[in-house]
Design an enzyme around this catalytic site. Structure first.
Site, mmCIF file in Angstrom:
data_model
loop_
_atom_site.group_PDB
_atom_site.id
_atom_site.type_symbol
_atom_site.label_atom_id
_atom_site.label_comp_id
_atom_site.label_asym_id
_atom_site.label_seq_id
_atom_site.Cartn_x
_atom_site.Cartn_y
_atom_site.Cartn_z
ATOM 1 N N GLU A 141 20.268 13.974 -34.467
ATOM 2 C CA GLU A 141 20.586 14.836 -33.323
ATOM 3 C C GLU A 141 22.092 14.953 -33.093
ATOM 4 O O GLU A 141 22.614 14.519 -32.070
ATOM 5 C CB GLU A 141 19.890 14.328 -32.051
ATOM 6 C CG GLU A 141 18.377 14.467 -32.108
ATOM 7 C CD GLU A 141 17.677 14.092 -30.798
ATOM 8 O OE1 GLU A 141 18.315 13.452 -29.957
ATOM 9 O OE2 GLU A 141 16.508 14.454 -30.635
ATOM 10 N N GLU A 314 10.503 15.360 -34.451
ATOM 11 C CA GLU A 314 10.044 14.473 -33.376
ATOM 12 C C GLU A 314 9.185 15.319 -32.436
ATOM 13 O O GLU A 314 9.681 16.241 -31.808
ATOM 14 C CB GLU A 314 11.222 13.870 -32.600
ATOM 15 C CG GLU A 314 12.167 13.059 -33.472
ATOM 16 C CD GLU A 314 13.298 12.399 -32.674
ATOM 17 O OE1 GLU A 314 13.293 12.485 -31.429
ATOM 18 O OE2 GLU A 314 14.200 11.834 -33.311
#
Ligand SMILES: [Zn+2]
Ligand SMILES: [Zn+2]
Ligand SMILES: [Zn+2]
Lengths: 649, 649, 649
Positions: A141, A314
């Protein structure tokens, strides 16, 4: 296919075997590991502990699980920070950030880049050809916790060098480009240039935009460093990165060019809540399931970023810990989200995480299993999906008749110079996107400059800076093309174009924006097609003499302009208008639309048509006759879905 | 008994004699002085000016006033700060705080601790056996202005040492306890550990909790330094400290162990306003008198902190200067507050302050006298109390049938990890406390682990971390025991217990919390005893198979659980529910309750029953027959009170 | 007369000639230039580029335009900052501000003052006697972007020196004046004194007030440095400065003493919006035109600051870029504002700016011309005004029967110690001012201490600190004098006066304020003249025995007090009360009033009476018979105006 995020280093190897066995039972094929494990791999400089990871990969191979291995560069260990404190980033207020969480590094730090090369090389050399390793995730991320834009001396130096390259070593070009004659901001050399923070008044917007570009480029470079090493030592494995929803601080298209496909992290409840608050809304009718368009926007965006290929790396599987408040999902939501991802083209949906950690920062972030290894409700929904998938073949690509052009630079331009409350690029884009989805349309999201061949309609919520090559794609396009406000409003270096906005776009839509106003909550009334619509936030005063005005405001200002196939909307449109407007345009374009009930959405992938019910009520959906239902029923239960094949199409 | 806070250094000795004479007239017995007078005592290093203080004490002795002497350590003088700038604290943002107000010191500073020992020793040696000196107050309002948690290098060093002791020099134990394997936070030695501020993402909650404990311990140690010196040189005198209402940054029980009793500073108007705003409420129906339960909560808490003994050291006597806005109190409020304090067990009520200072920071903070020495309205009310006290003997202890367990660590756990908006330990505790008070019950507030003998009901709004010895007191207890949400939810080092929450408490209430959700403003509906109650903020999903579910939410989740004498509430209860619930439980426990009208409260002390009317309307109170009214009338006027003796009880 | 702000350095000399020609056509007489052009004048130390400026002045002379030349000191160039980084200011949080916008200098910096002297001398020597140069503007908008109060080491040193002078080298006097005995704040020497920022609790208000005075004085000194040079080398030219509306961080009267007249920058839309938000209001009924009283308040204030003479140096001519949102003005607004300025006594109205710059920070701030040189709507309104002016001779001074005393120190006192939410000096003043304007009255705004001769009524919304010489003007005055709350509440060094508030004012109004309360949103009810009015924010408890109480609150407290010609209002009055009250007082004083409709205002200048319609509806104004209409019609269109001569007066 299904996957899961897993942290073998949290549990010890004895537990890994059992976990892998249970994953197999659940239908998991991919397991992502390793992306925060630097201190477990290298506990001090040069001291490596491979046992746990060797064992994990060996077990995966044995049990037929495919590993996605993360590079651990999001979390440099303490010993490294202590050796080189200059790795730490500096925030906009000039404060050096501290060790003790994650992402505590500056993308520009030369010493950190060397360390990244070192650790990635070591790991990839060791495991790059391991049969269990299917692919790689770089870092984690990028940009999370506001870490793209750093204000440290390393970044200042990097910025100066970047500017020197961009302006070909000629400071006069920079002075011209930034208009530094204004307020005596003129520079004599590149090494005089500061980072654009802590100025008494607003910094120069050109200065800011170039700095945002540099910061974005640093992320791209940082990622590329890793990609090059992986390509060299891990042939035949894919490389990806897990992007964040709604995050625009760096150019995802540019970074993604170095990847094989994109992945993103899908947390519907928190994203919906945060998005609504950004718009100043306090009620959240989708509190336990998320808004379908907020979710699918990212699916469609990352399908575009991944050039047709994406995963959910995710997938929220239960309540999380980071939103303003954190509900548990409605019964059925995890299954719904999974099928929605597949409907929008996801190749793999990988749940976060296998087992909730009982310790540290994310101890309140659930997973498929509780800390005591008992299944959470989401676990059983995954099991259900696994069973359902056995009968449904979903490999065909998503095809759309409509494309929406999404542009990172425009997000930067709007944030540098909103000019008024409520002006936010993501909000504007979402209005256009959601209207199309309310009409039952598949939507591709594409970067400016990509080929528009084959689309029946192109929607450009706004494109602030128009490059020649982008204009060319518009010129060549002969379907309906809708341009939103502020399109063409700036030059490449953030000036008002000499020909006035929409600048280069005047070649395809001969309007001229004479003035603009930000309206805040003030309401002006648009009249189109005999109907009135309220308009707030933004309006433009367009020279009314140049082209066809097809709608006006009640006070006389022009609102919608058309020249042949091109439309210009000189205001910030609301959803109800856009639904009506796109319905009319779709009709003209030969696109079939169908108004969807609130919270119900439809998506086509290959021969399958998916209908999703994001509401808490049963929906009795009107469906075509002679279709073959492959999952569910025409009466879709709350948070349920229906899949059919359109045999006769 | 009555007291007053006084600053002889502000007025010159000529005025002190007159002031003392007037204090005697008003019925004052105790005078607190000296707590901010360091620069008047020692104007530069080693240059002492004792005259004014000698004279003050001499006059006090002569006139029979008892002095509470404050140590002046809350305000180190400028010359000392200039000698040792490292005394200055550092805030969470890394900014060194500046001289120019008060509390500009770091509790960990070794050099400041030495200076504190020096000045306290000198003062106590001089006055410790002075006949006028009845006792000592250490420092002033520890922690005021957010000063418990400092982020300076001295604190970092102290934290590292504290951790080294706690984890017995074994860094592996710390790594285990904090779960540092998460995000590569592992440490190799204690001197690698940073303070938990300025991290890009949230710091590790275990890291934070240990830091909060260290910071609390530093205050306790700092206080103890002073206590030891006073004990040595001032035999037979009491030692106390004036705590702040609603303040939880350090463990008051722990610090209070070194004191003879507790005192606190009672400002009802500002505390009520600040409390309501913390809860997001904007209306304040008690704007000129304060909410009775907000006030008495602190009385009951500090009675517990003081192991049965407490004073009000600073009692609001008129309008103050620090709240968001500052009304003058209703006529009668000062008298009402005084009697309320006595009803709840206060030994002394000491007004702040004798005379309003016309200069410096608190010039708009009134007292009993205006700057020109004319009495304020509160003065006359004190006079009235003094007269009334002559006929009422109030030395008996307060006895309660109900105890509420209040815990500082739980406050820290909730603040470190609220998990959702509105989650605040003080708010939760207040809901339980106020419901009991609305039923007319005396309430003792006790620390976890204290003896529960003799109580008919125990209320634990939440106890996040349960120690074995605390569990033992619960096990031995056979009255009704009510446990609130998040009880037992964390281990000592802020992990989820291996047996899942409520951890050790499962021994007495066999429930198992499988999931939790923070609700924000979302409303779920609790059904109990045929009645519906809205629930917001927090809810838990408890394994429904283990014990008796005595109430559920409308959507099926269990809400209230019971095993024999123990209840578990798996949600954030509102006041109306708690009143109904505690009424039922009191009945079962043989506790007599009486629903009090809004704003009217009752409290028993010894043979006296006190009724207080905190409303602006006369209240016609239903009172038992055959009681002996000793003050007031059954029709209690606005802001009035009624005292009777229950002869027949 | 009309003027315009112009930046020849943005456009190149070839364009200047054409621009000047068009300005002449439009009726422009004055052109302000040069105030941000340092880097264009001196591109590196000692390297001067005069060509463009020589040429500009030469052209101006040739074409008969009068130049107002700005000193470029608001924008020191990068080379100078790099030579002397200590020029950069430091904010309250201790952060050094950065180059990259404007006002990045500290007023106290000795090195910067030297540089300012150098560059101003060079420029003034070169152009001071140029025939085109009519006058000078020093710097630009002193204090913009919160730059008056700097917290750098240079300011600390300057503060210490300033204090040493003020307290005659006697630190005891300072200790006494500040009451430093409180909280052990005592100083032994002036060089121990810190700047009043970053203290854990509030700094001493006396400390703050003296610091605010020093900061104000530094601006005055800084300006005077420039004025002295200009006076020496540019004889016969005026000197002015362009002040900002609603800005009180320095004493404008004091600075203005060194100027020939005042000018201010008039942006009605943004000022109205910002003012309403300061008061917590979210609706803005004057969103496209501004509130007439917010605008005219500054006209009247700067007429006072300029001792009867003022210009509008920057007049909004279209949408701007800096308000929370930025609408384009209503059609007619630019004309309306221009005439309003003349009605209130402006000598020149100078539009900002000639042409919108397409680059840098203000690229969204419009002007008379768009970046492509096409006229904006405002241009045509200016043209109209130019034509209209030909028939109207407006040189006579403004005369008023009412004066309002406005005081910068009171603004500082209120901001240092608001004592409660909503307490804001500007809000209070505006209530008084607007009520007078609603009654159709001309208002002079004057500094405390100025002669009150000739006025029929004096209004003092509040005067916190009363000097003897100011008291003298009040004593000599025999018309009605209205004093608002908190008047006389502080001594010169921010203490409560020994005789209690209103201190020295007790000589003229024998009241004594015993207590005060800030009410927040709480409402108390005032009864006056048989009518009830709500009162919030502030109320005082005045000794009721001393003088005549002419109105009370419903709960009995006195509200309005009178002794002969002097009134004291012991509360924060609202507008409706003030209109009724001033109407009654005007009657008593022989002042003729006329209640104006909402949004309509009247102003007299010489023989002309101006009526302005700031609403979106036509107004049918009742006007005296036998007047001579010189512009407009009795039915005033939206955003229109009417001018008549009162022949018979
Ligand atoms: Zn950096
Ligand atoms: Zn410290
Ligand atoms: Zn400075």
């Amino acid at each position: 296919m299904l996957g899961v995020c897993y942290y073998p280093e949290h549990w010890g190897t004895e537990k890994v075997e059992e976990d892998f066995r249970r994953m197999k039972e659940l239908g998991i094929e991919y397991v992502r590991i390793g992306e925060f494990a630097w201190s477990r791999i290298e506990s001090e400089r040069g001291k490596f502990n491979w046992d746990w990871l060797d064992k994990t990969l060996e077990l995966a191979e044995k049990m037929g699980l495919k590993i996605v291995l993360g590079t651990p560069t999001a979390t440099p260990p303490k010993w490294l920070i202590d050796e080189h404190p200059e790795i730490l980033p500096v925030d906009k207020d000039g404060r050096v950030k501290n060790f003790g969480s994650r992402r505590h590094y500056c993308f520009s730090s030369p010493v950190y880049r060397e360390e990244v090369k070192r650790i990635v090389t070591i790991i990839v050399k060791r495991y790059g050809k391991h049969p269990a390793v299917a692919g790689w995730q770089t870092d984690n991320e990028y940009g999370c916790h506001d870490t793209v834009r750093c204000y440290c001396p390393r970044c200042k130096k990097a910025f100066q060098k970047w500017l020197e390259r961009k302006y070909e070593g000629d400071i006069k070009k920079l002075n011209e480009a930034w208009g530094t004659v204004f307020w005596s901001q003129e520079y004599r050399s590149f090494d005089e240039i500061e980072l654009p923070n802590l100025t008494p008044a607003d910094p120069n917007p050109s200065h800011l935009l170039d700095y945002y570009r540099l910061a974005s480029d640093q992320v791209v470079e940082f990622n590329k460093l890793q990609v090059e090493i992986i390509r060299e030592y891990s042939p035949g494995r894919f490389i990806t990165h897990n992007f964040m929803s709604g995050f625009t601080d760096f150019d995802h298209y540019k970074l993604s060019k170095d990847l094989d496909f994109a992945t993103w992290d899908n947390y519907p409840l928190g994203h919906t809540l945060v998005f609504l608050r950004m718009k100043g809304e306090t009620k959240n009718p989708f509190d336990r399931v998320g808004h379908p368009d907020i979710i699918s926007f990212s699916h469609d965006l990352y399908r575009g970023v991944g050039r047709g290929r994406f995963w959910v790396m995710e997938q929220q599987a239960g309540p999380v810990n980071w939103a303003p408040y954190n509900l548990w999902p409605a019964k059925g939501a995890v299954r719904l989200w999974t099928w929605q991802a597949f409907a929008h083209g996801a190749e793999v949906v990988s749940y976060f995480r296998w087992r909730q950690a009982p310790f540290a920062q994310e101890q309140m972030h659930s997973g498929l299993l509780a800390p005591d290894s008992a299944p959470y409700p989401g676990y059983h929904e995954v099991k259900q999906v696994f069973e359902e998938l056995k009968n449904i073949d979903i490999n065909e690509p998503v095809e759309s008749e409509v494309a929406l052009v999404f542009d990172y630079e425009t997000a930067w331009v709007f944030s540098i110079q909103p000019h008024g409350e409520g002006v936010n690029y993501i909000d504007l884009v979402f209005r256009f996107y959601s209207a199309l989805r309310r009409l039952g349309l598949n939507v591709d999201i594409v970067p400016p400059g990509s080929s528009l061949d084959g689309y029946k309609m192109i929607v450009v919520p706004s494109l602030a800076i128009v490059k020649e090559e982008v204009l060319d794609t518009f010129k060549k396009y002969d379907g309906l093309l809708v341009l939103g406000p502020r399109s063409g409003s700036k030059t490449e270096t953030f000036q008002i174009p000499p020909e006035m906005p929409p600048g280069l776009l005047k070649e395809i839509i001969p309007v001229e924006v004479r003035q603009v106003e930000s309206l805040g909550d003030n309401v002006e009334t648009l009249v189109w097609n005999g109907k009135e619509y309220p308009v707030s936030i933004w309006r433009e005063d367009v020279d009314p003499t140049i082209t066809e005005v097809i709608a006006r405001f009640k006070d006389g200002f022009g609102a919608i302009f058309r020249k042949e196939n091109v439309f210009y909307l000189a205001f910030w449109p609301n959803g109800d208008f856009l639904v009506d407007f796109f319905e009319a345009l779709s009709k003209e374009s030969g696109i079939e639309t169908k108004r969807m009930p609130e919270g119900v959405r439809i998506q086509r992938r290959g021969e399958y048509v998916f209908s999703f019910n994001f509401t808490s009520e049963e929906v009795d959906l009107e469906i075509p006759t002679k279709v073959q239902i492959v999952l569910g029923d025409q009466k879709i239960p709350p948070y349920g879905l229906l899949i059919w094949k359109e045999n006769e199409r």
